[in-house]
Motif scaffolding. Structure first.
Motif, mmCIF file in Angstrom:
data_model
loop_
_atom_site.group_PDB
_atom_site.id
_atom_site.type_symbol
_atom_site.label_atom_id
_atom_site.label_comp_id
_atom_site.label_asym_id
_atom_site.label_seq_id
_atom_site.Cartn_x
_atom_site.Cartn_y
_atom_site.Cartn_z
ATOM 1 N N GLY A 162 0.772 -1.190 0.084
ATOM 2 C CA GLY A 162 0.004 -0.049 0.003
ATOM 3 C C GLY A 162 0.874 1.237 -0.084
ATOM 4 O O GLY A 162 1.696 1.253 0.875
ATOM 5 N N LEU A 163 0.709 2.071 -0.903
ATOM 6 C CA LEU A 163 1.441 3.348 -1.040
ATOM 7 C C LEU A 163 0.301 4.422 -0.821
ATOM 8 O O LEU A 163 -0.693 4.664 -1.646
ATOM 9 C CB LEU A 163 1.982 3.485 -2.481
ATOM 10 C CG LEU A 163 3.187 2.417 -2.542
ATOM 11 C CD1 LEU A 163 3.707 2.803 -4.024
ATOM 12 C CD2 LEU A 163 4.360 2.559 -1.503
ATOM 13 N N PRO A 164 0.615 5.576 -0.274
ATOM 14 C CA PRO A 164 -0.328 6.715 0.022
ATOM 15 C C PRO A 164 -0.551 7.350 -1.347
ATOM 16 O O PRO A 164 0.159 7.152 -2.245
ATOM 17 C CB PRO A 164 0.396 7.573 1.118
ATOM 18 C CG PRO A 164 1.482 6.817 1.703
ATOM 19 C CD PRO A 164 2.091 5.716 0.721
ATOM 20 N N ILE A 193 0.563 -3.811 -6.179
ATOM 21 C CA ILE A 193 0.753 -2.504 -5.485
ATOM 22 C C ILE A 193 -0.590 -1.814 -5.418
ATOM 23 O O ILE A 193 -1.315 -1.702 -6.662
ATOM 24 C CB ILE A 193 1.562 -1.736 -6.151
ATOM 25 C CG1 ILE A 193 3.259 -2.103 -6.299
ATOM 26 C CG2 ILE A 193 1.749 -0.129 -5.721
ATOM 27 C CD1 ILE A 193 4.206 -1.391 -7.088
ATOM 28 N N PHE A 194 -1.223 -1.197 -4.516
ATOM 29 C CA PHE A 194 -2.543 -0.513 -4.536
ATOM 30 C C PHE A 194 -1.976 0.896 -4.237
ATOM 31 O O PHE A 194 -1.536 1.208 -2.938
ATOM 32 C CB PHE A 194 -3.180 -1.192 -3.490
ATOM 33 C CG PHE A 194 -4.802 -0.663 -3.626
ATOM 34 C CD1 PHE A 194 -5.721 -1.060 -4.432
ATOM 35 C CD2 PHE A 194 -5.291 0.345 -2.708
ATOM 36 C CE1 PHE A 194 -7.149 -0.813 -4.342
ATOM 37 C CE2 PHE A 194 -6.580 0.915 -2.707
ATOM 38 C CZ PHE A 194 -7.447 0.341 -3.435
ATOM 39 N N THR A 195 -2.517 1.891 -4.887
ATOM 40 C CA THR A 195 -2.261 3.296 -4.565
ATOM 41 C C THR A 195 -3.202 4.093 -5.509
ATOM 42 O O THR A 195 -4.162 3.589 -5.884
ATOM 43 C CB THR A 195 -0.673 3.512 -4.639
ATOM 44 O OG1 THR A 195 -0.356 4.939 -4.604
ATOM 45 C CG2 THR A 195 -0.483 3.487 -6.386
ATOM 46 N N ALA A 196 -2.956 5.558 -5.500
ATOM 47 C CA ALA A 196 -3.660 6.347 -6.222
ATOM 48 C C ALA A 196 -2.649 7.663 -6.294
ATOM 49 O O ALA A 196 -1.608 7.886 -5.870
ATOM 50 C CB ALA A 196 -4.679 7.014 -5.409
ATOM 51 N N VAL A 241 -9.657 2.299 1.863
ATOM 52 C CA VAL A 241 -9.104 1.343 2.837
ATOM 53 C C VAL A 241 -9.392 0.063 2.850
ATOM 54 O O VAL A 241 -8.740 -0.920 3.039
ATOM 55 C CB VAL A 241 -9.087 2.308 3.983
ATOM 56 C CG1 VAL A 241 -8.602 1.138 5.314
ATOM 57 C CG2 VAL A 241 -8.346 3.692 4.182
ATOM 58 N N GLY A 242 -10.757 -0.013 2.697
ATOM 59 C CA GLY A 242 -11.412 -1.272 2.691
ATOM 60 C C GLY A 242 -11.070 -2.416 1.746
ATOM 61 O O GLY A 242 -10.905 -3.497 2.039
ATOM 62 N N TYR A 243 -10.958 -1.684 0.471
ATOM 63 C CA TYR A 243 -10.315 -2.539 -0.585
ATOM 64 C C TYR A 243 -8.992 -2.875 -0.548
ATOM 65 O O TYR A 243 -8.594 -4.181 -0.605
ATOM 66 C CB TYR A 243 -10.430 -1.650 -1.881
ATOM 67 C CG TYR A 243 -11.938 -1.435 -2.223
ATOM 68 C CD1 TYR A 243 -13.088 -1.981 -1.869
ATOM 69 C CD2 TYR A 243 -11.892 -0.073 -2.878
ATOM 70 C CE1 TYR A 243 -14.361 -1.704 -2.216
ATOM 71 C CE2 TYR A 243 -13.480 0.190 -3.341
ATOM 72 C CZ TYR A 243 -14.462 -0.488 -2.965
ATOM 73 O OH TYR A 243 -15.739 -0.126 -3.427
ATOM 74 N N LEU A 244 -8.066 -2.109 0.208
ATOM 75 C CA LEU A 244 -6.569 -2.393 0.456
ATOM 76 C C LEU A 244 -6.645 -3.461 1.393
ATOM 77 O O LEU A 244 -5.918 -4.498 1.493
ATOM 78 C CB LEU A 244 -5.853 -1.201 1.001
ATOM 79 C CG LEU A 244 -4.383 -1.175 1.097
ATOM 80 C CD1 LEU A 244 -3.818 -1.841 0.014
ATOM 81 C CD2 LEU A 244 -3.844 0.024 1.505
ATOM 82 N N LEU A 245 -7.387 -3.480 2.695
ATOM 83 C CA LEU A 245 -7.614 -4.550 3.568
ATOM 84 C C LEU A 245 -7.857 -5.588 3.176
ATOM 85 O O LEU A 245 -7.410 -6.894 3.315
ATOM 86 C CB LEU A 245 -8.249 -4.042 4.988
ATOM 87 C CG LEU A 245 -7.728 -2.747 5.592
ATOM 88 C CD1 LEU A 245 -8.839 -2.452 6.632
ATOM 89 C CD2 LEU A 245 -6.253 -3.187 6.306
ATOM 90 N N GLU A 246 -8.937 -5.926 2.112
ATOM 91 C CA GLU A 246 -9.615 -7.010 1.505
ATOM 92 C C GLU A 246 -8.538 -7.505 0.681
ATOM 93 O O GLU A 246 -8.532 -8.889 0.671
ATOM 94 C CB GLU A 246 -10.722 -6.643 0.731
ATOM 95 C CG GLU A 246 -12.095 -6.463 1.370
ATOM 96 C CD GLU A 246 -13.136 -5.845 0.688
ATOM 97 O OE1 GLU A 246 -12.954 -5.604 -0.405
ATOM 98 O OE2 GLU A 246 -14.159 -5.318 1.320
ATOM 99 N N ARG A 247 -7.417 -7.013 0.082
ATOM 100 C CA ARG A 247 -6.611 -7.656 -0.605
ATOM 101 C C ARG A 247 -5.235 -8.154 0.288
ATOM 102 O O ARG A 247 -4.467 -8.749 -0.244
ATOM 103 C CB ARG A 247 -5.867 -6.606 -1.711
ATOM 104 C CG ARG A 247 -6.819 -6.246 -2.868
ATOM 105 C CD ARG A 247 -6.379 -4.862 -3.601
ATOM 106 N NE ARG A 247 -7.104 -4.819 -4.853
ATOM 107 C CZ ARG A 247 -8.364 -4.720 -4.912
ATOM 108 N NH1 ARG A 247 -9.351 -4.524 -3.814
ATOM 109 N NH2 ARG A 247 -8.844 -4.921 -6.058
#
Length: 619
Positions: free
Chosen positions: A28-30, A57-60, A137-143
């Motif tokens: 997770g990257l901010p 990698i999950f970010t925006a 945040v929820g999507y990142l935690l689910e991953r």
């Protein structure tokens, strides 16, 4: 809790993290500025070289220096990028993500794009995740996120060191409770802090104990990514003036990024410091319709801000004595992330810590939602004006902000829906959508107010206030007929008749309806506000600029050339204007020299020089 492991070698740290959490990594990257760039690059290189490592990698908002697409844009952007982004580490995953050439064991998902950056990237479009900011945040935690890489600021050394996640509290603070719980359950996770003391140290909730981090990377300080301020047009100022008149003293404010947000900020400061000029500018745009609120007096109680993005304009409002109404915790601003020009970072760092503490960085769930401490939030967020930017709006009140009709994503939903929902939930609050009434595309005008569109970011049942340079449309609770009439009144006159016909055909407005608004033309806005610009009240760069004088001269001309792309007749006229220009002024010479076109060395450069000079003359 044990102290973090400290390393000054990004590659060695990447190996250590893989050893610690395993070879299946969800990173997770901010969003935006706060990414741990050196660490993320090292981890990417390890996975690229070793296909047994799986890296997701999950970010925006992956920030990349502007490069330009055409030859003219590249000549302008090249020197600018060298000056503003020298030393800023590039994220190595960005280029293969755009090109669709990521290794098969590496996946990148973003929930918000740098505006327009990936329109022509099928891979990025396919891996984009549409999400409200508060749901990310929820999507990142689910991953199954097991590694977080965050840039941090530090004060002090050794055992007395203090760490702040600074301008990206947004997602990290929301994830932290789950990280703590999973650690306590025996899971191996890695919260990595990459120290960069160029980052302003933000106290309060942004400050984390050293023991919260599993690893600290001492990679050496490096420049922060900056966002140069765009010029503010007179149309932007018209929108900003209208919006500023809707903000009551003692209220709450959110501002979006870009030139419209800068125009609103400057209009609020103008209202505070020179209320008679503010009133005169509003009157020049047209009289206030009967029954509409108009706030024109200086701020005595001041404003409080609740905004997912801490735009630099809020710091201007703070310094001007406008942003001063404290919430119950003493803060005058709560925000989730920040990003801006270098002067913004420098000014934040220069503030005494007690003043910085009033500009409180919080988790995105705190800012964007009412859940959790709702009673206090309702007391703090009184008379809120949530001002967001839009690309288009329909005549029935739906708003388009993130995506084109064909499905391609321009940017993302972000928190726009969250603030619309808050506006309906809070007493006295308003959701304000700001957009220019028209745009130029391929040398021809296009309306940004349309009858229908194949996508909506905010559906029409959540319509409230829409503002263009031509005025304010009050839509909340209105019938379809009255919504259509209100939107027509703020539409560019060149498109009103066609839209009336569509509304009549659909039976949404009476057959004998006639437009009663004043002439809505760009020329009228220029005529109304030019005297205020000439008097210095509406400058092109009200909040400062990183552009040189030559670059400031070039910006309107390059904007004109971009609008003319594909419109060969208009380009030919511009070329002819430049070809026949004759003697050039000192400012034109400086602009051509900045583009490397003052002394053309080829036929191609001669044509480019004529186009630039013609655009300078036609703007």
């Amino acid at each position: 809790m044990r102290p973090p492991e400290v390393s000054s070698d990004a590659d060695a740290l990447a190996d250590r993290v893989i050893e610690h959490v395993g070879r299946d990594i969800v990173l997770g990257l901010p969003l935006g500025l706060g990414k741990a760039n050196h660490f993320a690059n090292a981890l990417y290189r390890r996975a690229e070289a070793d296909r047994s490592i799986r890296l997701r990698i999950f970010t925006a908002l992956t920030l990349q220096p502007p490069s330009g697409s055409s030859e003219i844009e590249k000549r302008f952007m090249g020197p600018l990028a060298e000056r503003l982004y020298a030393g800023v580490p590039r994220l190595v995953y960005a280029r293969p993500m755009r090109a669709g050439t990521l290794p098969p064991n590496i996946e990148v998902n973003e929930f918000f794009f740098l505006a327009g950056k990936y329109l022509s990237s099928p891979h990025a479009q396919q891996t984009y995740i549409s999400a409200n900011y508060t749901h990310a945040v929820g999507y990142l935690l689910e991953r199954g996120v097991n590694v977080v890489g965050q840039m941090v600021a530090r004060e002090g050394e050794g055992e007395s060191a203090r760490y702040s996640i600074s301008g990206n509290t947004d997602v990290t603070l929301d994830i932290l409770p789950t990280i703590r719980a999973r650690r306590a359950a025996g899971e191996r996770l890695a919260l990595v802090g990459e120290v960069n003391n160029e980052l302003p140290f933000m106290p309060g909730a942004a400050e984390l104990a050293p023991e919260e981090f599993d690893f600290i990377l001492e990679s050496g300080d490096y420049p922060l990514f900056v966002t140069p301020k765009p010029p503010v047009s007179l149309a932007d100022y018209a929108i900003g003036l209208h919006a500023a008149s809707l903000v009551p003293d003692g209220g709450t404010l959110q501002i979006g990024i870009g030139s419209i947000g800068d125009a609103l900020t400057h209009a609020l400061i103008l209202r505070h410091r020179e209320p008679e000029v503010f009133r005169a500018a509003l009157e020049a745009l047209g009289p206030t319709p009967a029954g509409r609120e108009r706030h024109c007096d200086p701020f005595r109680e001041g404003l409080y801000a609740a905004s997912e993005m801490f735009v630099d304009g809020f710091l201007d409002l703070f310094e001007a004595g406008i942003l001063k109404r404290p919430a119950e915790d003493g803060a005058v601003l709560h925000a989730g992330f920040f990003l801006g020009p270098q002067s913004f970072y420098d000014r934040l760092k220069a503030l005494p810590e007690a003043e910085r503490a009033k500009l409180s960085m919080r988790e995105i769930s705190f800012v964007n939602d009412l859940y959790g401490g709702e009673e206090q939030k309702r007391r703090d967020r009184r008379d809120a004006r949530f001002v967001n930017n839009a690309m288009m709006a329909t005549l029935l009140g739906a708003v388009v902000s993130d995506q084109l009709e064909d499905g391609r994503v321009v940017s993302g939903v972000g928190g726009q829906y969250n603030f619309v929902a808050q506006a309906f939930a809070l007493k006295g609050a308003r959701s304000i959508m700001a957009l220019r009434a028209s745009r130029m595309a391929k040398g021809a005008p296009r309306s940004n107010i349309v009858w229908t569109y194949g996508h909506a970011t905010v559906p029409r049942h959540l319509k409230d206030v829409v503002i263009t340079e031509y005025g304010i449309a009050e839509l909340k609770g209105r019938s379809d007929r009255d919504t259509v009439a209100a939107m027509l009144a703020i539409t560019d006159s060149r498109f009103q008749d066609g839209l009336v016909k569509r509304a009549r055909k659909a039976g949404k407005i009476e057959r004998d309806f006639r437009i009663s608004s004043a002439e809505n033309t760009p020329q009228r806005i220029v005529s109304a506000l030019s005297p205020f610009r000439q008097a210095g009240h509406l400058p092109r760069f009200p909040l400062g600029t990183d552009f040189t004088e030559a670059e400031q001269t070039l910006l309107p001309a390059l904007s004109l050339l971009k609008r003319q792309q594909g419109a060969w007749l208009e380009l030919a006229r511009t070329f002819r204007e430049g070809w026949r220009a004759g003697e050039t002024s000192p400012a034109e010479k400086a602009a051509l020299d900045r583009m490397g076109l003052a002394r053309p060395k080829s036929l191609k450069e001669t044509v480019l020089a004529a186009l630039v000079l013609g655009a300078l003359r036609r703007d």
